[in-house]
Design an enzyme around this catalytic site. Structure first.
Site, short mmCIF file in Angstrom:
data_model
loop_
_atom_site.label_atom_id
_atom_site.label_comp_id
_atom_site.label_asym_id
_atom_site.label_seq_id
_atom_site.Cartn_x
_atom_site.Cartn_y
_atom_site.Cartn_z
NE ARG A 1 -7.29 12.19 21.09
CZ ARG A 1 -7.11 12.62 19.83
NH1 ARG A 1 -6.09 13.42 19.54
NH2 ARG A 1 -7.95 12.24 18.89
CE1 TYR B 1 -2.36 16.53 27.52
CE2 TYR B 1 -0.52 15.45 28.60
CZ TYR B 1 -1.02 16.21 27.57
OH TYR B 1 -0.17 16.66 26.57
NE ARG C 1 6.82 19.07 19.62
CZ ARG C 1 7.52 18.51 18.65
NH1 ARG C 1 6.95 17.59 17.87
NH2 ARG C 1 8.78 18.85 18.43
CG ASP D 1 -2.26 15.28 19.65
OD1 ASP D 1 -1.09 15.54 19.32
OD2 ASP D 1 -2.60 14.19 20.14
#
Length: 264
Positions: free
Chosen positions: A200, A113, A53, A55
């Site tokens: 993050r 990422y 998933r 955000d």
């Protein structure tokens, strides 16, 4: 199926309603858009499972999903037909048949990422939804050295949100790098899996090191302390892209989502 998307206008990947329920007004998700497009092509409701998933505001270079569809559609038909029913910010990159034992989430061995920061005095005008802006000059070498303390299997409690629903915080962070190309600083990270806001929160902490507000060894201390309140702030979603998962070669997926064999 591989899915590419600009997440700027979406409330994340995850569908916010149960299958068959009305969409919540103003809370569009990428999953909803993909399932609606696939259902049109399939001629029946089609639900999907994703590799990981993302955000709200986070983008996907190659999200991988699996679904059960009728055999009457060939891979090219699935790809082009689905894309024709998707908004301009989402497309299907490819589609391949897989075995019944394949699972987009559980078959993945790693996930990757990328986080990009525009590091200059002036805010961006172009590509601003794909970059985070930092006006203060960042010490990229210090950020890279500090990040290496995170490599390996650790308890990443200090870098997950309090809303994270994972049963435990142990993750194997396989690689992380911080590099600069002109005014763009790029953080790339690969792990077996990630916690909610983990990337993050790591970037937010590395930014403190890059600005000289914390020493390099502080990141390792925060990791060992397992206390979210000691880490840096959560970096904005702008600039974060889910590059995609990686699968064993036997899954038969395209090269960009397949683990490469080590050189002999």
């Amino acid at each position: 199926m591989g899915i590419e998307y600009d997440g700027s206008a979406f409330s994340g990947w995850q569908r916010l309603t149960r299958p068959g329920e009305e969409d919540r007004r103003g809370e569009a998700t990428v999953q909803q858009a993909v399932e609606q497009a696939l259902s049109f092509v399939a001629g029946r409701r089609t639900d999907v499972v994703c590799a990981g998933r993302t955000d709200a505001g986070v983008h996907g270079a190659c999200q991988v999903i699996h679904f059960d569809g009728p055999a009457a559609r060939d891979p090219r038909g699935w790809t082009l037909g689905t894309t024709s029913r998707l908004p301009a910010s989402v497309c299907a990159l490819w589609c391949v048949p897989v075995g019944d034992d394949f699972h987009a989430r559980f078959s993945a061995r790693a996930r990757r990422y990328r986080y990009r920061i525009l590091n200059r005095n002036v805010r961006p005008a172009l590509g601003r939804g794909m970059l985070t802006w930092e006006r203060r000059r960042l010490d990229v070498a210090a950020m890279h050295r500090a990040a290496q303390a995170l490599v390996g299997e650790h308890d990443f409690s200090a870098f997950r949100t309090v809303h994270c629903q994972a049963p435990h915080a142990r993750r194997d962070l396989q690689a992380i790098s911080v590099t600069r190309q002109d005014d763009v600083v790029e953080v790339q990270v690969q792990a077996n899996a990630f916690l909610h806001h983990m990337v993050r929160n790591i970037v937010g902490s590395l930014l403190l090191v890059g600005r000289g507000e914390q020493p390099e060894d502080w990141v390792g201390q925060v990791l060992a302390g397992r206390d979210r309140t000691r880490a840096g702030p959560t970096a904005p979603p702008d600039g974060l892209v889910f590059l995609g998962p990686l699968y064993p070669a036997e899954c038969g997926l395209p090269a960009n989502v397949t683990l490469q064999s080590p050189a002999p």
